[in-house]
Design an enzyme around this catalytic site. Structure first.
Site, PDB file in Angstrom:
ATOM      1  CG  HIS A   8      28.393  67.443 -66.002  1.00 31.31           C
ATOM      2  ND1 HIS A   8      27.362  66.922 -66.739  1.00 31.31           N
ATOM      3  CD2 HIS A   8      29.263  67.950 -66.909  1.00 31.31           C
ATOM      4  CE1 HIS A   8      27.590  67.110 -68.027  1.00 31.31           C
ATOM      5  NE2 HIS A   8      28.736  67.729 -68.159  1.00 31.31           N
ATOM      6  CG  ASP A  58      28.567  78.486 -72.831  1.00 32.79           C
ATOM      7  OD1 ASP A  58      27.835  79.441 -72.524  1.00 32.79           O
ATOM      8  OD2 ASP A  58      29.262  78.446 -73.866  1.00 32.79           O
ATOM      9  CG  LEU A  59      26.270  74.786 -65.408  1.00 36.82           C
ATOM     10  CD1 LEU A  59      27.444  74.906 -64.448  1.00 36.82           C
ATOM     11  CD2 LEU A  59      24.950  75.035 -64.688  1.00 36.82           C
ATOM     12  CG  ASP A  60      27.482  71.001 -65.965  1.00 38.04           C
ATOM     13  OD1 ASP A  60      28.581  71.176 -65.404  1.00 38.04           O
ATOM     14  OD2 ASP A  60      26.429  70.770 -65.338  1.00 38.04           O
ATOM     15  CD  GLU A  61      25.768  73.907 -72.881  1.00 40.86           C
ATOM     16  OE1 GLU A  61      26.186  74.603 -73.837  1.00 40.86           O
ATOM     17  OE2 GLU A  61      24.576  73.869 -72.534  1.00 40.86           O
TER      18      GLU A  61
END
Length: 284
Positions: free
Chosen positions: A192, A226-229
């Protein structure tokens, strides 16, 4: 029969680990061509990666594995011995953006990435011609709110059927369910854009332009709920200035995304990444 392997090991930090491992390898006719180690003082955890070559005919990778556990039992060590010449089975996932997929296919074709692409799965048909030109299986799994669970089950069936080891989201524009993220823990990589500050939602590069950013970048990480983490494997950055239009930022963003993703995939394929907690140790 392959004579080259990678040893990955981690355990609580204590004395004698390197001596025990290197002595064992020497006694079993193994030449160490590359070795890295790291002692994480915060967690008191020790990490080691070694590339080895078996010399002579008395030993095999199987026999090296069989006796190794007894040698390191006192360290309560987590370890793997992996055939260096065995390509990793990888499934790629895409939507409509083609730059990351195109880059990975090119690097694979040129022999830069030691992987066997089992399939390309997409929620759109747009990139089917690109995939099938490479002689790779293309699977169309359109996703909506009503069929998401069903299509994720179909994806898992493909992963199982093909013995896929790693899933790469090469700009796949769907959020994976928590259940799927857990099933793919440690074996799914996503890419991302990443800015300071972070721009979420539609047209992040246009938002960046409006805020006059001076640095853009991309982050490749393991997928978590955890989105994009998730734990970060690789990042790529590029300085920019006030002269850059939104369209030029988008173009540069494509470059940073392809570089970060290809680097992360290669690090994983070469067994250079250790995951622990929400962090990684990456021996380059």
């Amino acid at each position: 029969m392959s004579k080259e392997f990678v040893l990955k090991a981690s355990c609580d930090a204590t004395s004698g680990i390197v001596a025990a491992v290197s002595s064992y390898l020497a006694e079993h006719d193994c030449y160490i061509s590359e070795m890295h180690q790291f002692d994480d003082e915060e967690s008191s955890r020790f990490f080691m990666r070694a590339e080895c070559r078996i010399e002579g005919n008395a030993q095999t990778i199987v026999s090296i594995r069989e006796d190794f556990d007894a040698q390191v039992a006192r360290f309560n060590m987590d370890w793997e011995i992996l055939d260096k010449n065995q390509p990793v089975k990888v499934l790629l996932m895409v939507s409509k953006f083609d730059h990351c997929l195109d880059d990975l296919l090119y690097r694979h074709r040129k022999g830069e990435l030691p992987m066997d692409i089992t399939a390309v799965v997409s929620n759109h048909r747009d990139l089917r011609p690109m995939v099938e030109r490479e002689g790779i299986r293309f699977v169309h799994l359109p996703v909506n709110k009503e069929n998401k669970a069903e299509q994720e089950a179909a994806l898992l069936d493909i992963i199982t059927e093909t013995n896929t080891d790693l899933v790469v989201l090469a700009r796949y524009m769907q959020i994976l369910s928590d259940a799927l993220c857990k099933k793919l823990h440690g074996r799914a990589i996503n890419i991302h854009h990443s800015f300071l500050p972070g721009f979420k939602g539609a047209k992040p590069y246009h938002q960046a332009h409006q805020r006059g950013v001076k640095l853009i970048g991309a982050t490749a990480h393991y997928v978590t709920s955890d989105l994009d983490e998730g734990p970060i494997i690789a990042q790529s950055v590029q300085p920019v200035d006030h002269t850059y239009s939104p369209e030029r930022l988008v173009a540069i963003g494509r470059d940073t995304e392809t570089v970060a993703l290809a680097t992360a995939v290669r690090m994983h394929l070469e067994h250079r990444v250790f995951m622990y907690g929400n962090k990684t140790v990456v021996f380059k």
